[in-house]
Design a protein around this motif. Structure first.
Motif, PDB file in Angstrom:
ATOM      1  N   ALA A 137     105.511 119.349 122.187  1.00 45.41           N
ATOM      2  CA  ALA A 137     105.161 118.184 121.363  1.00 45.41           C
ATOM      3  C   ALA A 137     105.071 118.572 119.890  1.00 45.41           C
ATOM      4  O   ALA A 137     105.650 117.899 119.025  1.00 45.41           O
ATOM      5  CB  ALA A 137     103.845 117.584 121.841  1.00 45.41           C
ATOM      6  N   LEU A 138     104.366 119.661 119.608  1.00 50.73           N
ATOM      7  CA  LEU A 138     104.232 120.090 118.211  1.00 50.73           C
ATOM      8  C   LEU A 138     105.605 120.455 117.649  1.00 50.73           C
ATOM      9  O   LEU A 138     105.963 120.073 116.532  1.00 50.73           O
ATOM     10  CB  LEU A 138     103.292 121.293 118.104  1.00 50.73           C
ATOM     11  CG  LEU A 138     101.828 121.049 118.499  1.00 50.73           C
ATOM     12  CD1 LEU A 138     101.018 122.324 118.345  1.00 50.73           C
ATOM     13  CD2 LEU A 138     101.209 119.955 117.670  1.00 50.73           C
ATOM     14  N   GLY A 162     107.736 117.446 116.774  1.00 47.82           N
ATOM     15  CA  GLY A 162     107.336 116.849 115.497  1.00 47.82           C
ATOM     16  C   GLY A 162     107.973 117.590 114.327  1.00 47.82           C
ATOM     17  O   GLY A 162     108.463 116.987 113.374  1.00 47.82           O
ATOM     18  N   VAL A 170     100.896 112.138 127.462  1.00 48.03           N
ATOM     19  CA  VAL A 170     100.846 113.109 128.549  1.00 48.03           C
ATOM     20  C   VAL A 170      99.527 112.960 129.308  1.00 48.03           C
ATOM     21  O   VAL A 170      99.498 113.014 130.543  1.00 48.03           O
ATOM     22  CB  VAL A 170     101.013 114.544 128.013  1.00 48.03           C
ATOM     23  CG1 VAL A 170     100.659 115.569 129.068  1.00 48.03           C
ATOM     24  CG2 VAL A 170     102.437 114.755 127.546  1.00 48.03           C
ATOM     25  N   GLU A 186     102.845 112.405 115.309  1.00 46.22           N
ATOM     26  CA  GLU A 186     103.755 112.369 116.468  1.00 46.22           C
ATOM     27  C   GLU A 186     103.291 113.245 117.632  1.00 46.22           C
ATOM     28  O   GLU A 186     103.212 112.770 118.766  1.00 46.22           O
ATOM     29  CB  GLU A 186     105.169 112.741 116.032  1.00 46.22           C
ATOM     30  CG  GLU A 186     105.852 111.580 115.340  1.00 46.22           C
ATOM     31  CD  GLU A 186     107.308 111.844 115.058  1.00 46.22           C
ATOM     32  OE1 GLU A 186     107.707 113.025 115.089  1.00 46.22           O
ATOM     33  OE2 GLU A 186     108.037 110.877 114.809  1.00 46.22           O
ATOM     34  N   PRO A 187     102.981 114.530 117.384  1.00 41.65           N
ATOM     35  CA  PRO A 187     102.521 115.345 118.515  1.00 41.65           C
ATOM     36  C   PRO A 187     101.259 114.762 119.148  1.00 41.65           C
ATOM     37  O   PRO A 187     101.097 114.794 120.373  1.00 41.65           O
ATOM     38  CB  PRO A 187     102.231 116.705 117.885  1.00 41.65           C
ATOM     39  CG  PRO A 187     103.070 116.746 116.680  1.00 41.65           C
ATOM     40  CD  PRO A 187     103.100 115.346 116.163  1.00 41.65           C
ATOM     41  N   ILE A 244     102.201 112.107 121.542  1.00 43.07           N
ATOM     42  CA  ILE A 244     102.767 112.668 122.781  1.00 43.07           C
ATOM     43  C   ILE A 244     101.638 113.192 123.669  1.00 43.07           C
ATOM     44  O   ILE A 244     101.635 112.975 124.883  1.00 43.07           O
ATOM     45  CB  ILE A 244     103.773 113.783 122.462  1.00 43.07           C
ATOM     46  CG1 ILE A 244     104.985 113.212 121.729  1.00 43.07           C
ATOM     47  CG2 ILE A 244     104.238 114.465 123.741  1.00 43.07           C
ATOM     48  CD1 ILE A 244     106.065 114.221 121.423  1.00 43.07           C
ATOM     49  N   LEU A 245     100.651 113.860 123.051  1.00 43.60           N
ATOM     50  CA  LEU A 245      99.543 114.396 123.845  1.00 43.60           C
ATOM     51  C   LEU A 245      98.790 113.272 124.555  1.00 43.60           C
ATOM     52  O   LEU A 245      98.384 113.411 125.703  1.00 43.60           O
ATOM     53  CB  LEU A 245      98.591 115.184 122.946  1.00 43.60           C
ATOM     54  CG  LEU A 245      99.171 116.464 122.354  1.00 43.60           C
ATOM     55  CD1 LEU A 245      98.103 117.218 121.574  1.00 43.60           C
ATOM     56  CD2 LEU A 245      99.718 117.346 123.455  1.00 43.60           C
ATOM     57  N   ALA A 301     105.124 117.848 131.642  1.00 45.83           N
ATOM     58  CA  ALA A 301     103.804 117.230 131.531  1.00 45.83           C
ATOM     59  C   ALA A 301     102.755 117.877 132.425  1.00 45.83           C
ATOM     60  O   ALA A 301     101.561 117.788 132.159  1.00 45.83           O
ATOM     61  CB  ALA A 301     103.903 115.737 131.837  1.00 45.83           C
TER      62      ALA A 301
END
Lengths: 671, 287
Positions: A465-466, A469, B137, B129-130, B133-134, A455
């Motif tokens: 993250a991408l 997914g 974060v 989803e991403p 998460i962003l 993070a």
């Protein structure tokens, strides 16, 4: 005692491999393989049992010969064999790369630093033990699976003369080389085992001797040889930059003082590069994808417990050594980039084995990213991911191999509704898939830790993250495909189990009719890996306390902050918490409720799938009424997004960007 | 487990669906008014679900039952973990379990409508989803923790003030998650879905009711997530929730459906740019 166990772990596979090579009788060979597997498993468990704290060991002589000289000799012998093969292949690239190792290595051993003695030659700590357990247990199961698989494989190929002796020679020897690699502390020994794995993988990928097999094997060879060249260069630069043999010991290299950091930065970068090639990171991903032409046990072994794991092992092992440097950040960036791009490539694959291949590359990228993030939490994530990935991926490869033999295809579109005809294998495959992607299973828990650890580096966390997914996308649809289709023959035994129905159903599933006909040598590896994947995920707190936590002892005391606390429920960390058991319990409860609901008598079970009223009368046949009243089949298919992220379209750009990252990495290190 | 935690869990399990159902009722009412209709009674979603429970149990494939139950379990657990003020990423992963089982259930049925719906649902998941998460974060970078309890205990300003762009990203992701227009690609609550009913095509009777209830839990979870952006003051929190949800309903009604080919690149680019801008802002502030 531990001495001899270590000796068994390394030498037994070499001996057993040789025995396999000379054994003509199929049954005797099978017995040798099974026995070797059992002994290796027991010995790895005993090493784990008997060891508290790092263990140092330097074998002096073997059968009256000095081990050190023996390995030096074997090293050159191996390189010359590869050189001979390179000439036979007529491949100038491999010739050059081999010479680039032989000449500098000869110069180093004869001229620069004759008679290198590194003590201890072997260093066994928890990370080695974890690797040893994975190699010995998962690797042995894969070898056992190979016995029956290769029989069928050769039956399909209509071979006149069996080539299995040669196959098992390299397959079993591979385990010994890997064990040597993870125990070695002397970098020159490590390098020897490193090259043995390269050589074995070359021989195994090219095993079928088809044109494409030889081409892909050659590619695997030259790509891994670049890593070998980097390895030799690293050894020479360590000596040249520090003018001391001390740092040829891996432990000394990792726990170096701050005064030699600049001198060792280049060797670290070179060793990481060697790890990248072996772990098939972009732009070297093509060798691992090409390795798919080999028989399934080979791909399972290369992907789960050996070969690629050697690459990530070295990067993770050295992580404390380059902590806090620019190199570390670049390693994290590089790994995260591989994770993202390999996941994207996996999305547009319909070939099951290629999905697994790209997913392996992606996971290795994630492990390397964790090593680069280089906090204790990240290292834990990396080690756990190595463990869980090895089990689940080994399992999935064996599943795809079994399915391929049964249906003659490895395309996931051909696996639609496989639950109807192969319930047991399908169920195990689904378990394998779920353990790769969902909580509370270990692979996902490691991903959770990785994201929390990443993070603080925004671009790394974005790529993770991408990528994560994308992984959900290709796993979920694959699991869905297995259960697709009408279930007509379900519940033949309805009502018989009575009170224990839900329990029985857990083991038998909804469908009890089709028997699982495969022989034991296929059943045992599949079932034990599937059970292992689940049990290990549940015992993560224990695993952490006994195995993973001590890995962190290599972190310098000042930097060491306990990153996670384990409790009966799972993990809690400074930044977050992961509850293993509650999540698992809720899933089980929901599953049981579903089973009970499905067992109720008042079900009017089957309706035909909705087709706007143009449905064919027989619901087993997917047909609809099209123009002119014709009955036409419909074929569902996944969206592979090939027009957007097709492999041929984006691979080129991915390779270029990966090269740029590597150039930046080395450019900054050399500055 | 303390008394408070028990109460939180019970509230999450029993009160959340009631709230979710009422919100769904309000949603329908507001939507109707926006479309110039009178609209159903506020409690219509409950009537619908009760009616569904009374219907005959019909399925195409047994896996649909497992998937419906797993979907419900995952969504209940999501809300429970939210009520227990657990780890944001953990909650997110549990939410993903629900999504995965919804997709598997849709793939289990052979109907092409359901199959296409499943593929589209997967792409919708891939899109939001991403982004989620962003957002998490970003919350971590600002507050130093992924754990909701730590955030509430140690951070005493409204998150919205330091993470405004991420709130927009969250809103974007939630429209996709709730499958509201223009992103009602996989399925839709309106009667104008182009692929019949997408992922839900083959669900009927009690199993459709289960999915409907799961959807209520999801709504509560999403509102809870938004509430986190103004956790310091209840009135402002309520205002934020009302405005956000009304915004989502409004967008739902004034937009035409887009394709996933538009959604995926635009949501990712927009989301990434806004996230990075916000991260940069946080860094500057810390300096």
């Amino acid at each position: 005692m531990v001495d001899s166990l270590i000796g068994i772990s390394i030498l037994l596979p070499f001996i057993a491999g040789a025995l396999c090579f000379f054994t003509k009788n199929h049954r005797v060979r099978a017995a040798i393989i099974v026995t070797t597997g059992i002994i290796l498993t027991i010995s790895s468990l005993m090493i784990f049992q008997n060891l508290n704290g790092p263990y140092l060991y330097t074998p002096e002589t073997l059968l009256g010969l000095k081990v050190n000289s023996l390995i030096t000799f074997a090293d050159f012998a191996l390189l010359f064999i590869i050189l001979a093969i390179a000439f036979k292949l007529g491949n100038p690239l491999v010739i050059v790369l081999t010479l680039l190792q032989i000449i500098p290595l000869a110069y180093f051993e004869l001229k620069m630093a004759p008679h290198v003695e590194v003590t201890p030659a072997l260093y066994i700590d928890n990370l080695s033990i974890i690797m040893n357990l994975i190699i010995s247990i998962v690797g042995s199961l894969i070898c056992i699976f190979g016995i029956r698989y290769m029989e069928e494989h050769e039956h399909h190929l209509h071979l006149k003369k069996s080539r299995q002796p040669r196959f098992f020679f390299f397959l079993v020897m591979f385990l010994g080389a890997m064990n040597g690699l993870v125990f070695a502390n002397n970098l020159l020994w490590l390098y020897f085992f490193w090259e043995v794995t390269t050589f074995c993988s070359f021989m195994l990928i090219g095993h079928d001797k088809t044109e494409i097999a030889i081409r892909n094997a050659t590619r695997a060879l030259w790509m891994n040889m670049t890593g070998g060249v980097a390895f030799v260069a690293a050894i020479i630069f360590i000596y040249y930059n520090t003018q001391s043999m001390e740092y040829l010991s891996l432990q000394a290299l990792i726990n170096h003082g701050p005064e030699v950091m600049t001198a060792l930065l280049l060797p670290f970068a070179l060793l990481c590069f060697a790890g990248f090639t072996k772990a098939a990171q972009v732009p070297f991903q093509s060798w691992l994808c090409g390795a798919m032409v080999a028989p399934t046990p080979v791909s399972a072994l290369l992907h789960s417990s050996t070969m690629v794991k050697a690459g990530v092992y070295i990067v993770v092992r050295m992580a404390p050594g380059y902590q806090g440097t620019f190199l570390s950040t670049m390693v994290a960036t590089f790994g995260a980039f591989t994770f993202l791009t390999a996941s994207a490539l996996a999305v547009n694959m319909s070939n099951g084995k290629k999905i697994l291949a790209y997913s392996t590359i992606a996971n290795l990228g994630l492990i390397i990213a964790c090593a680069g993030i280089n906090t204790p939490a990240a290292i834990i994530a990396a080690v756990l991911l190595i463990i869980f990935h090895a089990i689940s991926k080994g399992l999935l490869f064996l599943c795809v191999g079994t399915i391929e033999h049964a249906i003659g295809s490895r395309d996931i579109e051909d696996m639609r509704g496989l639950y109807n005809s192969m319930p047991a294998v399908s169920r195990i495959t689904i378990i394998g898939i779920l353990t790769m992607m969902l909580p509370p299973f270990g692979a996902l828990m490691s991903k959770w830790m990785a994201i929390e650890a990443a993070a603080n580096i925004p671009w790394v966390v974005v790529m993770i993250a991408l990528g994560s997914g994308l992984t959900v996308l290709f796993w979920a649809r694959w699991a869905g495909i297995f259960v697709s289709g009408p279930h007509l023959k379900v519940f033949e035994s309805q009502g018989k189990e009575g009170f224990f129905a839900p329990l029985v159903t857990i083991f038998k599933g909804f469908y009890t009719k089709a028997k699982w006909k495969d022989p034991a040598s296929i059943k045992v590896p599949l079932v034990s890996l599937a059970i292992g994947a689940i049990i290990l995920s549940l015992s993560v707190p224990w695993l952490y306390t006994f195995l993973v936590d001590p890995v962190l002892s290599c972190y310098k005391p000042g930097l060491f902050v306990e990153p996670f606390k384990t409790g009966p429920m799972g993990f809690t960390s400074g930044a977050g918490a992961f509850y293993v058991l509650p999540v698992f319990l809720v899933s089980i409860i929901a599953y049981l409720a579903a089973v009970v609901a499905a067992k109720q008598k008042d079900h009017r079970v089957f309706s035909a799938p909705y087709m706007c009223g143009e449905q064919y009368a027989d619901i087993a046949e997917p047909k609809f009424r099209s123009h002119l009243n014709n009955w036409t089949n419909y074929v569902p298919a996944n969206i592979y997004m090939q027009d957007i992220i097709g492999e041929s379209k984006i691979s080129y750009w991915i390779n270029i960007i990966a090269l740029i990252i590597l150039i930046v990495l080395f450019g900054e290190v050399l500055r | 487990m303390s008394m408070n935690e028990v109460i939180a869990v019970l509230a999450a399990i029993f009160v959340a669906p009631i709230i979710g159902g009422i919100v769904a009722g309000i949603d329908r009412k507001v939507t109707a008014r926006l479309q110039g209709r009178y609209g159903p009674p506020l409690l219509q979603p409950f009537y619908d679900v009760f009616k569904l429970f009374g219907k005959e149990k019909m399925i195409v494939n047994y896996w649909q039952i497992i998937c419906a139950y797993m979907y419900l379990a995952a969504d209940v657990l999501t809300v429970v973990l939210l009520a227990l003020q657990s780890d944001l990423l953990l909650i997110f992963f549990v939410l993903a379990v629900g999504g995965v089982f919804l997709v598997i259930g849709a793939l289990a049925a052979e109907s092409p409508y359901s199959q296409i719906g499943a593929q589209r649902e997967l792409i919708q998941m891939l899109t939001y989803e991403p982004l989620l998460i962003l957002v998490f974060v970003g919350i971590y970078l600002e507050t130093g923790s992924f754990k909701i309890s730590d955030i509430i205990a140690n951070y005493h300003e409204p998150l919205l003030l330091s993470l405004p762009l991420l709130f927009v990203v969250l809103g974007y992701a939630l429209v996709i998650k709730l499958k509201k227009s223009p992103f009602d690609i996989a399925t839709s609550h309106h009667a104008h879905q182009e692929i019949v009913k997408g992922v839900l095509t083959e669900y009927s009777g009690p199993y459709l009711a289960i999915i409907e209830i799961s959807h209520w839990y999801e709504t509560v979870f999403i509102l809870g997530l938004c509430a986190l952006f103004w956790h310091t003051n209840f009135i402002w929190m309520a205002v934020l929730l009302v405005v956000t949800y009304f915004g989502e309903v409004l967008v739902d009604n004034i937009c035409a459906r887009l394709t996933w080919r538009w959604m995926l690149p635009h949501a990712w680019t927009g989301g990434l740019i806004m996230s990075f801008a916000n991260y940069f802002w946080i860094y500057e502030k810390i300096k």
